[in-house]
Enzyme design. Structure first.
Site, PDB file in Angstrom:
ATOM      1  CE  LYS A 102     -27.231 -28.043  19.521  1.00 18.04           C
ATOM      2  NZ  LYS A 102     -28.603 -27.912  18.961  1.00 18.04           N
TER       3      LYS A 102
HETATM    4  N1  GLU Z   1     -30.683 -24.562  18.948  1.00 17.89           N
HETATM    5  C1  GLU Z   1     -31.951 -25.017  18.293  1.00 17.89           C
HETATM    6  C2  GLU Z   1     -32.214 -26.437  18.279  1.00 17.89           C
HETATM    7  O1  GLU Z   1     -31.364 -27.179  18.755  1.00 17.89           O
HETATM    8  C3  GLU Z   1     -32.190 -24.186  17.070  1.00 17.89           C
HETATM    9  C4  GLU Z   1     -31.380 -24.460  16.070  1.00 17.89           C
HETATM   10  C5  GLU Z   1     -31.680 -23.310  14.914  1.00 17.89           C
HETATM   11  O2  GLU Z   1     -32.562 -22.515  14.872  1.00 17.89           O
HETATM   12  O3  GLU Z   1     -30.897 -23.333  13.881  1.00 17.89           O
HETATM   13  O4  GLU Z   1     -32.956 -26.903  17.454  1.00 17.89           O
END
Ligand code: GLU
Length: 411
Positions: A102
């Site tokens: 993240k």
């Molecule tokens: N931001 C989204 C999540 O928290 C998608 C992450 C992604 O597709 O890599 O699941």
């Protein structure tokens, strides 16, 4: 409780149920790599402004690390760490071949112009370009970012590494994005809701819903529940909350939001305050905004029978205990909102084959993954005689631990 304390506590409870060795536990909890850096840009008025950027790569036992990039004033080291950890368990729960990561910038994107956002995104990418990669770590949109942000990241990254649209998912369709990706998290939440309600002999069309948050996830959840005949009796966004016990006209609300940018001036319901929304009478509460909204202070007053966690980490462990004692059934974030990363996986599959699936196929595959994961979670619940959160955590943590050992942990 902080987001990191809360996710780590859930991890430890699952690790105990799985009888995981304490050294494996320590290794799984510790992030693979953390990067914290300064992002300074020149604003449109020529003044300089500096923000803090983060990318936390939590685990890569099951594949390249995957997770969104968040632009929000609350982004800090601890929150990004917690969210990266959640991505590791989430990708494992839906069984897509990635680890977890993240990132984010502690900024308020609504106070920045398009060109300021572009400059900030390019600086951010410059700072992390040698730490990410299609086989290493693939970012995606999250709160405060979107397909345009991904296009800038891909363009900036390509300056150093050659044309690389696959360095991100959730990119615009024109440069290799997947049909259905934008709606995917919300659609996944709705598939998860259907699976849970069916299991309890109920359906969306016979149920009442409260949706907290009206950004990408919340607005798609509201739209798709409305399309399925479900009655949405209260919604909120950062500007306010409203209720209408006869059911809110969601298409009219979406149009209003599109035109005015917020739902506060919509006249199809009565204004309530945001705290009231969470404890409003309903069958299903769907928190789709920030983390830690259900706490030990308000959990006792929640009247919903089901909670579907569209947001990441909306429920504090103390609130979890109170809600479970009351008999509220909670579908956890690492399953309920996994639709986004699942369609990110489909995007990378399409990219690698240079083909494009039609939207119906994307949605049908998403449904298959969400139903499969629901059944696997239920099976873990039976094995460990545990609730759905622990069913999902034991499933995710168990899969990651297995890969860590298979790849030669400790050798
Ligand atoms: N931001 C989204 C999540 O928290 C998608 C992450 C992604 O597709 O890599 O699941």
């Amino acid at each position: 409780m902080s987001a990191l304390a809360s996710t780590s506590r859930n991890f430890r409870d699952a690790a105990r149920l799985l009888n995981l060795d304490s050294k494996i536990q320590k290794s799984l909890l510790m992030p693979h790599k953390e990067i914290k850096f300064e992002c300074t840009i020149r604003k449109d008025d020529e003044t300089l402004v500096s923000y803090v950027g983060f990318r936390v790569q939590h685990d890569n036992s099951r594949g390249p690390m995957k997770g969104g990039i968040r632009y929000h004033p609350m982004v800090d080291h601890e929150e990004v760490n917690a969210l990266a950890q959640l991505m590791t368990w989430k990708t494992a729960v839906v069984n897509v071949p990635y680890g977890g990561a993240k990132g984010g910038i502690g900024c308020s994107p609504k106070d920045l112009s398009m060109s300021e956002l572009e400059r900030l995104t390019r600086v951010f990418t410059y700072k992390i370009h040698d730490a990410i990669g299609v086989n290493v770590d693939v970012p995606a949109p999250d709160m405060g970012t979107n397909a345009q942000t991904m296009a800038w990241i891909s363009d900036e990254y390509s300056k150093f590494h050659g044309y690389s649209p696959n360095i991100v998912t959730g990119k615009p369709i024109e440069i290799g994005g997947s049909l259905g990706r934008e709606a995917a998290t919300g659609r996944g939440v709705v598939f998860a809701t259907e699976a849970l309600l069916n299991e309890h002999g109920k359906s969306i069309k016979d149920s009442t819903f409260v949706v907290q948050g009206f950004g990408n996830v919340g607005s798609w959840v509201a739209r798709l529940i409305h399309e399925r005949g479900g009655k949405i009796i209260a919604v909120s966004d950062i500007t306010g909350a409203l209720k209408n016990t006869n059911g809110i006209d969601i298409p009219a609300l979406l149009e209003h939001k599109e035109r005015n940018g917020s739902l506060s001036s919509f006249d199809g319901g009565d204004k309530i305050n945001a705290d009231e929304l969470l404890i409003h009478e309903c069958d299903v509460l769907v928190p789709c905004a920030s983390s830690g909204v259900l706490t030990r202070e308000n959990a006792g007053d929640v009247k919903a029978k089901f909670i579907i966690e569209g947001a990441n980490n909306p429920t504090d462990p103390e609130a979890d205990d109170i809600l479970l004692k009351k008999g509220v059934v909670i579908l956890p974030d690492i399953y309920a909102n996994a639709g986004g990363v699942t369609v990110s996986h489909f995007e990378l599959v399409q990219n690698s084959q240079h083909i494009m699936w039609d939207e119906e196929y994307v949605n049908a595959q998403l449904k298959k993954y969400m139903s499969g994961a629901f059944n696997s979670i239920k099976s873990m619940c039976r094995t460990h005689e545990c609730n759905l959160r622990m069913g999902a955590f034991t499933l995710g943590v168990g899969r990651v631990a297995k890969c860590t050992v298979l790849r030669g942990w400790g050798s």
